[in-house]
Design a protein around this motif. Structure first.
Motif, mmCIF file in Angstrom:
data_model
loop_
_atom_site.group_PDB
_atom_site.id
_atom_site.type_symbol
_atom_site.label_atom_id
_atom_site.label_comp_id
_atom_site.label_asym_id
_atom_site.label_seq_id
_atom_site.Cartn_x
_atom_site.Cartn_y
_atom_site.Cartn_z
ATOM 1 N N GLN A 617 50.489 54.639 97.971
ATOM 2 C CA GLN A 617 50.252 55.059 99.096
ATOM 3 C C GLN A 617 48.717 54.287 99.880
ATOM 4 N N GLU A 618 48.668 54.463 100.829
ATOM 5 C CA GLU A 618 47.404 54.275 101.263
ATOM 6 C C GLU A 618 47.284 52.919 100.895
ATOM 7 N N ILE A 619 48.280 52.288 101.244
ATOM 8 C CA ILE A 619 47.354 50.802 100.986
ATOM 9 C C ILE A 619 47.237 50.135 102.523
ATOM 10 N N MET A 620 47.363 50.932 103.850
ATOM 11 C CA MET A 620 46.473 50.528 104.560
ATOM 12 C C MET A 620 45.351 50.575 104.965
ATOM 13 N N GLU A 621 45.184 51.922 104.042
ATOM 14 C CA GLU A 621 43.730 52.095 104.469
ATOM 15 C C GLU A 621 43.013 51.285 103.718
ATOM 16 N N LYS A 622 43.556 51.204 102.450
ATOM 17 C CA LYS A 622 42.433 50.260 101.424
ATOM 18 C C LYS A 622 42.608 48.888 102.563
ATOM 19 N N ALA A 623 43.176 48.210 103.109
ATOM 20 C CA ALA A 623 43.176 46.741 103.852
ATOM 21 C C ALA A 623 42.099 47.087 104.238
ATOM 22 N N ALA A 624 41.862 47.813 105.001
ATOM 23 C CA ALA A 624 41.062 48.113 106.526
ATOM 24 C C ALA A 624 39.697 48.211 105.858
ATOM 25 N N ILE A 625 39.457 48.941 104.934
ATOM 26 C CA ILE A 625 38.546 48.878 104.258
ATOM 27 C C ILE A 625 37.800 47.417 103.681
ATOM 28 N N SER A 626 38.821 46.325 102.991
ATOM 29 C CA SER A 626 38.857 45.373 102.657
ATOM 30 C C SER A 626 38.557 44.491 103.461
ATOM 31 N N ARG A 627 39.319 44.685 104.814
ATOM 32 C CA ARG A 627 39.301 43.419 106.106
ATOM 33 C C ARG A 627 37.037 43.495 106.358
ATOM 34 N N CYS A 628 36.825 44.829 106.018
ATOM 35 C CA CYS A 628 35.470 45.002 106.497
ATOM 36 C C CYS A 628 34.240 44.258 105.446
ATOM 37 N N LEU A 629 34.794 44.232 104.236
ATOM 38 C CA LEU A 629 33.592 43.375 102.840
ATOM 39 C C LEU A 629 34.157 41.709 102.629
ATOM 40 N N LEU A 630 34.925 40.815 103.546
ATOM 41 C CA LEU A 630 35.369 39.788 103.141
ATOM 42 C C LEU A 630 34.245 39.378 103.647
ATOM 43 N N GLN A 631 33.723 37.996 103.089
ATOM 44 C CA GLN A 631 33.153 37.227 103.845
ATOM 45 C C GLN A 631 34.044 36.327 104.948
ATOM 46 N N SER A 632 33.186 35.478 105.713
ATOM 47 C CA SER A 632 33.414 34.784 107.318
ATOM 48 C C SER A 632 34.787 33.779 106.315
ATOM 49 N N GLY A 633 35.570 33.911 106.643
ATOM 50 C CA GLY A 633 36.883 33.258 106.178
ATOM 51 C C GLY A 633 37.481 33.332 105.234
ATOM 52 N N GLY A 634 37.082 34.778 104.443
ATOM 53 C CA GLY A 634 38.161 35.123 103.294
ATOM 54 C C GLY A 634 39.341 35.614 103.550
ATOM 55 N N LYS A 635 40.086 36.410 102.352
ATOM 56 C CA LYS A 635 41.178 37.242 102.741
ATOM 57 C C LYS A 635 41.662 37.792 102.085
ATOM 58 N N ILE A 636 42.509 38.571 102.318
ATOM 59 C CA ILE A 636 43.029 39.424 100.974
ATOM 60 C C ILE A 636 44.515 38.636 100.834
ATOM 61 N N PHE A 637 45.227 39.750 99.937
ATOM 62 C CA PHE A 637 46.340 38.912 99.419
ATOM 63 C C PHE A 637 46.763 40.658 99.166
#
Length: 790
Positions: A617-637
């Protein structure tokens, strides 16, 4: 914030009272808007209540804004643990908007989080009835329905043999004179009676409270039992159906049970597990435990993935007479029986599997054996704490059997080898037969523990869910993450990620896993890695082996943090290497934030798939927040996930999802009532052992892209080619999780700790080989619906 610029309508009646009311309403609206702007949601909510009570004609105008205010104020109340105020606000809101599906659904969500599942289901059900297309409410109702009405209810009601045999035994008892009948487990009984019928038995026989219930029934509800040799009208005597039960067991080898209840690896992607840490599953039953916990798990052994292999003959564990009050009372206080079972086949001792034969009367019986087609699963007692699990003919499996806390407990499982020169007889024997003279009781007790592992003085025990143990045993998972993290960190600062670690670990040196001081070139500022996957995870420690990395773990339990610290210590990590992120944030909802005010994350690890086989549940919302917290070149797994499925014919899934007509329930029309809790999604499936006939090849159904969301679609059509004629009853599905374009994790693989799920069709239909169908896939938040276009 929704637009709240609503203005009161003129009162046709006019007059000073109406003018005053309009003025008050107007000012309250302005005050509410001002409070919303200042994020003072409590005061804004109070103003809207006043407006709506004075001017109900404004309901439609301010409804959306009122909902927004209510939800934000409820969040604050929830965070302050003001439960009564929160529920009061929702009750007030539902008085104003009794048919608002959004408010009903939100009320249900709060109740569910508080643990009030029954009440939550009512609100979810009402929301779905008000708006059948409301996806959030449908998803919530499906989840809570799985809690409230477990799938075994449908399986049980569809078990024709069970229903027929019980019916025959009841009819016989009634014909013999039992006129007043009480069914324990199906309602409330207040009269004294001549016949009690009950089926409050689980896979371990006693787990649903049959012994306690029958003790109460014999003492307060039933007539006195008929004594042996006594004749007379059965109406004058008390009787219980079932009359008795015999419990059987068998020692087995089963890799699927092993990997879910015993950590069988010493090294996980270069991380050495310390000898003084012992992992246990919830099914572990300690002799000295003071907790009343269910000491077994359950499995449908005929469908366990990979099958099982018997290592002993079937043996009798215990008999119980449900018509003997004194015997029932003595069960909980009786000393454990010691049993020795000769081994008939060599193999790995993984569990004792238990089932029973329920003797309803002299003529009718039911067996829950693995070889029987029955609604019951078998009780499984995983084996722990042996120095050597390999057994062979000539050995004897020793155990203690009791009914402590009215649970069947099988404890102190150990192995007595043939070389130990003790004659335990040609077949199993209980203590009264085996230990008849002298000090043999003490001798047997000592020998029973010969192969039991002696705990170290500083041993730490860690209780994990069976899926968490299976995850620790999932080597491809951890190796995949290690490779993917190394690639990302190398791309961020080429040459600065320590590559010497694997060689260091493979040499089995004491400093396995250390990485902080071995890199020739160190970065002044570390890479920040955050793991917010659910449950116990060693991924942050693995990340710490990859160079100048500051890993953060989001584990919640103190016990798990202690164990992770011990693992760090055993791998010679500096104490400050691993941080527990929840200690740094005020509440769990803020877990996704910057590691420091001026820093961003290099890697964020999310849990996309639940162990049950559903999308979190709410994984896409978490992904949206995570993208804003990544450094340039950082990744979500993972970076993206592909969902696969196929069409199958499976009568098993149909029978486990809904009661099928009246024939199986002996003419009783039960289906319309219990099938209200029917859900179209079946979870925790093992596709490798599910009885089904594939009618198509696997096809890609959906793509969830966490790094590039513009590639996602909420609605798509997929063509499916039929490769075998048959009746489509279900669409099982699973996932391929891509950590990057090359590294993939398959949730349907043999090593997977995930299970699979399936959509079960309301109306199965016939297909012919060569036919082409179109599936419509709709994705909303974590809910996926699949329909067939015909």
């Amino acid at each position: 914030m929704p637009n709240s610029r609503a203005r009161p309508r003129r009162d046709a009646g006019g007059g000073a009272g109406a003018a005053g009311r309009n003025e008050l309403v107007s000012r309250s609206l302005q005050s509410a808007e001002h409070c919303l702007g200042a994020q003072d949601f409590g005061t804004a909510y109070a103003h809207y209540l006043l407006v709506l009570s004075l001017a109900p004609e404004l309901n439609d105008d301010v409804k959306e804004t009122f909902q927004y205010t209510l939800f934000r104020w409820a969040e604050e109340l929830d965070s302050l643990n003001r439960t009564q105020d929160l529920l009061g606000c929702y009750e007030q809101a539902l008085e104003l908007f009794p048919d608002d599906e959004v408010i009903c659904n939100s009320m249900g969500e709060h109740l569910f989080r508080m643990g009030f599942r029954d009440e939550a289901s009512g609100y979810f059900h009402k929301a779905v009835k008000l708006n059948p297309d409301f996806n959030d409410a449908k998803e919530n109702f499906y989840r809570v329905a799985n809690w409230l009405v477990e799938r075994w209810h449908f399986i049980m009601l569809n078990d024709t043999k069970r229903n027929t045999v019980y019916n025959a035994a009841i009819q016989k008892a009634v014909c013999l004179g039992s006129k007043s009948v009480l069914d324990i487990g199906a309602g409330t009984g207040i009269l004294r009676v001549s016949l009690v019928v009950t089926e409050t038995v689980d896979a371990g026989l006693f787990g649903e409270g049959i012994v306690e219930s029958l003790i109460h029934a014999w003492e307060h509800l039933l007539l006195q039992p008929k004594t042996k040799g006594e004749n007379g009208n059965c109406e004058k005597y008390g009787k219980v159906i079932p009359a008795s039960a015999v419990i059987f067991g068998m020692a087995v080898e089963c890799e699927e049970i092993r990997r879910h209840h015993r950590v069988g690896v010493k090294d996980i992607a270069g991380i050495c597990l310390p000898e003084n840490v012992k992992f246990q599953s919830p099914a572990y039953s300690s002799v000295d435990t003071e907790e009343t916990v269910e000491p077994y798990t359950t499995e449908k052994m005929s469908r366990v993935p990979g099958g099982y292999s018997p290592l002993t003959e079937c043996f009798e564990i215990m008999t119980v007479d449900f018509n003997n009050l004194q015997e029932l009372k003595s069960l909980a206080t009786k000393k454990p029986d010691k049993i020795g079972i000769p081994v008939t086949k060599e193999g790995t001792l993984d569990a004792i599997v238990v089932w029973f034969v329920l003797q309803l009367d002299e003529e009718h019986s039911l067996s829950t054996s693995p070889s029987e087609e029955t609604c019951w699963e078998q009780a499984v007692y995983p084996v722990h704490d042996l120095a050597d699990y390999w057994i062979k003919p000539g050995d004897h499996v020793m155990m203690e059997v009791s009914c402590q806390d009215y649970y069947l407990r099988i404890q102190s499982i150990s192995v007595f080898g043939s070389e130990d020169e003790m004659d335990v007889g040609k077949s199993f024997t209980k203590n009264k037969e085996l230990l008849s003279v002298g000090n043999e009781a003490e001798l047997c007790s000592a020998l029973a523990n010969l192969q039991t592992r002696q705990p170290d003085a500083v041993e730490q025990t860690c209780l994990l869910e069976s899926t968490e143990i299976a995850l620790l045993n999932n080597i491809p998972y951890h190796e995949g993450f290690k490779m993917a993290m190394r690639k990302v960190l190398s791309s961020l600062t080429p040459g600065k990620v320590c590559q010497a670690m694997d060689t260091h670990c493979q040499n089995n040196t004491v400093s396995c896993g250390s990485g902080q001081n071995n890199c020739e070139e160190s970065s002044p500022e570390p890479f920040y890695v955050l793991d917010v996957s659910e449950g116990f995870s060693i991924l942050p420690i693995i990340a710490g082996t990859l160079g100048q990395v500051k890993p953060y773990s989001s584990v919640e339990k103190d016990q798990h943090r202690i164990i992770l610290d011990l693992i760090c210590e055993a791998n010679h990590f500096p104490k400050e290497t691993l941080e527990f992120w929840l200690r740094h944030v005020e509440d769990e909802s803020a877990v996704l934030q910057r590691p420091k005010s001026d820093k961003l994350w290099s890697i964020i690890i999310l849990d996309v798939i639940e162990p049950s086989g559903l999308i979190q549940q709410e994984i896409m919302e978490k992904a949206a927040i995570s993208r804003c917290l990544l450094q340039s070149g950082g990744k979500i797994f993972p970076q993206y996930v592909l969902m696969f499925g196929l069409l199958v014919e499976s009568q098993t899934l149909v029978e486990e999802s809904a009661v099928q007509g009246t024939e199986r329930t002996l003419g009783l029309n039960i289906a319309p009532f219990i099938n209200q809790f029917q859900v179209p999604i079946r979870v925790f499936l093992d596709l490798s052992s599910l009885p089904c006939i594939p009618l198509s090849k696997p096809v890609e159904l959906l793509r969830l892209d966490l790094m590039t969301p513009y590639l996602n679609t909420s609605n798509r059509e997929v063509k499916v080619q039929i490769c075998k004629s048959g009746q489509v009853t279900a669409i099982p599905f699973w996932y391929h999780m891509y950590l990057d374009d090359e590294i993939r994790l398959d949730t349907s693989s043999e090593a997977s700790h995930w299970k699979q799920a399936a959509v079960v069709l309301d109306n199965p239909f016939q297909v012919e080989m060569g036919e082409e169908l179109v599936l419509n896939i709709q994705h909303h938040k974590s809910n996926v619906s699949i329909t067939v276009k015909q």
